[in-house]
Write a protein that holds these residues in place. Sequence first.
Motif, short mmCIF file in Angstrom:
data_model
loop_
_atom_site.label_atom_id
_atom_site.label_comp_id
_atom_site.label_asym_id
_atom_site.label_seq_id
_atom_site.Cartn_x
_atom_site.Cartn_y
_atom_site.Cartn_z
N THR A 337 0.21 5.13 -6.48
CA THR A 337 0.61 3.74 -6.79
C THR A 337 -0.35 2.75 -6.11
OG1 THR A 337 2.11 3.66 -4.88
CG2 THR A 337 3.05 4.33 -7.01
N ASP A 338 -0.39 1.51 -6.70
CA ASP A 338 -1.24 0.45 -6.15
C ASP A 338 -0.41 -0.83 -6.08
OD1 ASP A 338 -3.17 -1.72 -5.89
OD2 ASP A 338 -4.69 -0.22 -6.37
N ALA A 339 -0.34 -1.44 -4.89
CA ALA A 339 0.52 -2.60 -4.68
C ALA A 339 -0.02 -3.87 -5.34
CB ALA A 339 0.70 -2.85 -3.18
N ASP A 340 -1.26 -3.82 -5.80
CA ASP A 340 -1.83 -5.01 -6.43
C ASP A 340 -1.21 -5.24 -7.80
OD1 ASP A 340 -3.53 -5.69 -4.30
OD2 ASP A 340 -4.93 -4.14 -4.92
N ASP A 341 -1.58 -6.40 -8.38
CA ASP A 341 -0.96 -6.84 -9.62
C ASP A 341 -1.91 -6.64 -10.80
OD1 ASP A 341 1.03 -7.91 -11.20
OD2 ASP A 341 0.32 -9.98 -10.93
N GLU A 342 -1.32 -6.43 -11.98
CA GLU A 342 -2.04 -6.32 -13.24
C GLU A 342 -3.19 -5.31 -13.15
OE1 GLU A 342 -3.03 -10.33 -14.27
OE2 GLU A 342 -0.97 -10.82 -14.90
N MET A 343 -4.38 -5.70 -13.56
CA MET A 343 -5.48 -4.73 -13.60
C MET A 343 -5.80 -4.17 -12.22
SD MET A 343 -8.17 -6.40 -16.33
CE MET A 343 -9.23 -4.98 -16.10
N ASN A 344 -5.62 -4.99 -11.20
CA ASN A 344 -5.87 -4.50 -9.84
C ASN A 344 -4.91 -3.40 -9.44
OD1 ASN A 344 -7.97 -6.33 -9.52
ND2 ASN A 344 -6.61 -7.94 -8.66
#
Length: 350
Positions: A337-344
């Motif tokens: 998982t990645d806590a950033d938003d949208e494409m990030n």
Amino acid sequence: IGEWTVPGARFPLQMAQDPDVGSNSQLSYQLTENPSFRLAVKETPSGKKQPELVLEATLDREKQSSFQMVLTAVDGGSPARSGTVQIRINVTDANDNAPVFSKSAYEVRVRENVPTGSLVLQVRATDADAGSNGRVSYSFSNVPDAVRAAFSIDSDNGDIRNVRILDFEEQNEYTFEVESADGGGLSGHSQIHIEITDENDNAPEITTLLVAGTIPEDSPPGTVVALVNVHDADSGENGKVWCELEGESPLSIVASSGSSYKVLVITKALDREEAAFHDLLLTAVDGGDPARTGTARIRVVVLDTNDNAPVFRQAVYTVRVSEDVPVGSTLLSVSATDADDEMNGEVKYI
């Protein structure tokens, strides 16, 4: 005798009668000394002596309103005999005095918002004349419409009252003239200066001049987020305002040098993953007693930056597989998982 009578005027007096004959009935007259009058005697065609009162000096009823003298008639007998009569002169008034105000200028301070009809000032004028000549009435003297819209004057007693609520922010002083007139047409004037004192009847107003509605989360401390202007229409301490930011956030408010502007700045690093937006409540408080406040709300949205790497659910995966497992078989499913938003925050695997 009217006080306007010109010196030299003559007023015949009643002649004395003496029933004797000859020298015993020959009469002469004497008048008690008075600087304003003298006695003159005129001989009639019949030979009798007619006493007359002659005005010597201008009369002033306001200085002396009456005179009393004694006229004495003396006969020519021996011994001489005399008779007296009292003369009382009343000086009638001429309108020779204009009304005079107790002050050439009146100054008064009145707080704003006093109830309509309040006594603001009382002017007084006196007139030394008598009767209608000394009866004084009051009025405004060529005053601006703004004065008539704010004040009235009682023609009988000189009371000046407000006819509407006074507003310091609309007009903080009035200067005008009032007139006093007597019944004979003479008048006097006095200047009125009314100063309106401020009440704390206005709350501070916050005006937003600039708002950066969105800001990247990696913006450095000191980045300006918003500019606001705080204004209070009152004066003095009632108009002195300070502004503060309520609640906890990574933002603060400081005064902008050289003006009343306030600046919102970042005081520490933002973290979108911790807070995606910040709702700010600005409160402005004035120095009145009691103080008045004004508020404004600003929302700042924090924009995402790619400051988080993908994280696997497990740091190490272990799986046991038979050596004859078919090609293409799924051996293991991993997840990150990645806590950033949208494409990030979109994760790919390699």
